[in-house]
Motif scaffolding. Sequence first.
Motif, mmCIF file in Angstrom:
data_model
loop_
_atom_site.group_PDB
_atom_site.id
_atom_site.type_symbol
_atom_site.label_atom_id
_atom_site.label_comp_id
_atom_site.label_asym_id
_atom_site.label_seq_id
_atom_site.Cartn_x
_atom_site.Cartn_y
_atom_site.Cartn_z
ATOM 1 N N PRO A 1 4.400 1.648 -7.872
ATOM 2 C CA PRO A 1 3.459 2.674 -7.417
ATOM 3 C C PRO A 1 2.506 3.096 -8.530
ATOM 4 O O PRO A 1 2.890 3.129 -9.709
ATOM 5 N N ASP B 1 -0.869 7.488 -2.943
ATOM 6 C CA ASP B 1 -0.760 6.645 -4.133
ATOM 7 C C ASP B 1 -0.701 5.165 -3.773
ATOM 8 O O ASP B 1 0.099 4.741 -2.929
ATOM 9 N N GLU B 2 -1.517 4.382 -4.436
ATOM 10 C CA GLU B 2 -1.468 2.938 -4.260
ATOM 11 C C GLU B 2 -0.092 2.424 -4.691
ATOM 12 O O GLU B 2 0.457 2.840 -5.707
ATOM 13 N N GLY B 3 0.478 1.540 -3.874
ATOM 14 C CA GLY B 3 1.813 1.024 -4.162
ATOM 15 C C GLY B 3 2.913 1.782 -3.448
ATOM 16 O O GLY B 3 4.092 1.425 -3.570
ATOM 17 N N THR B 4 2.583 2.836 -2.690
ATOM 18 C CA THR B 4 3.589 3.546 -1.902
ATOM 19 C C THR B 4 4.155 2.605 -0.841
ATOM 20 O O THR B 4 3.411 1.884 -0.175
#
Length: 441
Positions: free
Chosen positions: A161, A127-130
Motif C-alpha cells: 500500500p 490509498d493506492e495498493g489498498t
Amino acid sequence: MRRSEASPRPRRRLLLTVSGASVVLAITAGAVVWTGRHGQESRASADENVHVTTAVVERADLSDTRTLGGTLGHGRSRVVRSGKEGLVTWLPRLGAEVTRGGQLFRVNDNPVPLLYGSTPLYRTLRDEGTVGRDVKVLVDNLRKLGYDFGEQPEVGSWVRPRPAATPASDGAGAEGETASADAASGESAEDETASGKSGQDAAPSARPTAADSDSAGAGSPAASPSPAPVQVRRGEGVLTSGVIAALKRWQSRTGAAATGELGPGDAIVLSGAVRVGGLLAEPGDATGGDLLSVTSTVRQVTVPLEADATGSVRRGNKVTVTLPDNSTVRGHVTALSSDAQSADNAGGEPQLTVTVGLDDPDAESVRDADAGSVRVGFTSAAKKDVLVVPVGALLALSEGGYALQRPGGRLLPVETGLFAKGRVEVSGPEISEGLRVVTAS
C-alpha cells in the motif's frame, strides 16, 4: 379404470368360513387387512352373487405436491439508509427503477449512486495498493460501467500500500495524480498502454522482504515506516492508480466531486437493480433515519411457511404458480429467509418466507396480473413412469407388507413406493400394466 363385476369372493363381508379356516377382512385407512394364507380363495354360498369394485394397474407419473397461498409482487423489501450525515435534498419517485450507477438519493445535493455487490463500503478507499473485497466491488462496477483501468494484480501476488499524500505535501503529488488520471483516461492508444501498466505497478511478483522496506526509507530519516506488503486473495480487488483515475472520471460524470476517493455513504451497495417501493423520508429531513424501501425489479412470489414445515423445501425446488386468472406459470425457489418471524396473529407459529422466482417473469400473463394472492404448488417428491393403483387396492397383511387381490381372490405381494393424491406406486414380480385388481373404493 374401475368397474363392478361378479366375484366368488365377498370383499365386504367381515367373517367368512372356508374349509374350516377363518379369514378376516377389515378396512382400515384405505387399505384392507388380510389374515388368511396367501393364494387361498374363499367361496361364498353358491346362490350368492357379490359385486366388487376393480381397478387397473396403470403406468403414470406420480408427484406429491402441496399448495400454499402466496403473494405476487416484487419480493421482500429492504430499507435503505444513508451512511453520511446531512440533509436529504432529493428522492426518487415511488415505483422508479434504479440500476447500476444510477442515483438512489442525494445528500447535501451530492448524488448517492447504486453499486452492485455483496460487500458494503465500510472504509474510505483512498490509498493506492489498498486490497479487499470492497475494492473488488468498486473494480467490478467501474468495469461494468465501461471504464478501463488496466489489469488487476493476480491472486497470490503481493502489493505494498502507498498512503496518499497529506494536504501539506501534496503540491507535487496533486500534479502527479492529475498526470496519472490523464494517463488512464483512454484518449489514445499510448495513454491506454500507460493505464494498463499503472494497474500493475502495485503488485510485485514475489513477497517483498524487510530489507526492501529498509532500503526504501534510506536517506529519509524522518520518513514513516513503509506499510507491510499485502497478498491478494481470491475475491479481492486492488486499488491501483488506474482504478483511482477511473473513479475520478466516473465521479465527474455523475456530478460528484472528482476526489478519487470512495467511502461509506458515498454509494449504496445492493445485490442488483431495485424498484422504489416506499418513501420513508422527505427532502429536508436529516439522514439519520430510513430513507427508502426497495425491492427487486423482477416480479416474484413470496410464501409464508411455518418454520417447522420447511424440511421438504429447498432452494432450486420447482414449483407451479396459479395466477389470479387461473393461468399457471412455472417457477423455482430462490431463497428462504434465515430468520423466523412470528405470525401476525397473536400466539401464531413462527414463519419463514420462501421467495419464488418465475421462470418467465416477462410472460404476458405475469405482466398483466395484478399484485395479489396466488397459489403455489410445491413438489416434495416425484416419480416418473411407475406402476400405480388406488390406495384402496392395497391389502395390509397381518404378517407385514402389502398385497393386491385379483378378482378371483388370489393375492399378489407388492412393494410400495410414493403415495400421492390417493394413488400409490407399486412393484412386484407379478405386477404389470393392465393387471386388474380389487379395490375398496
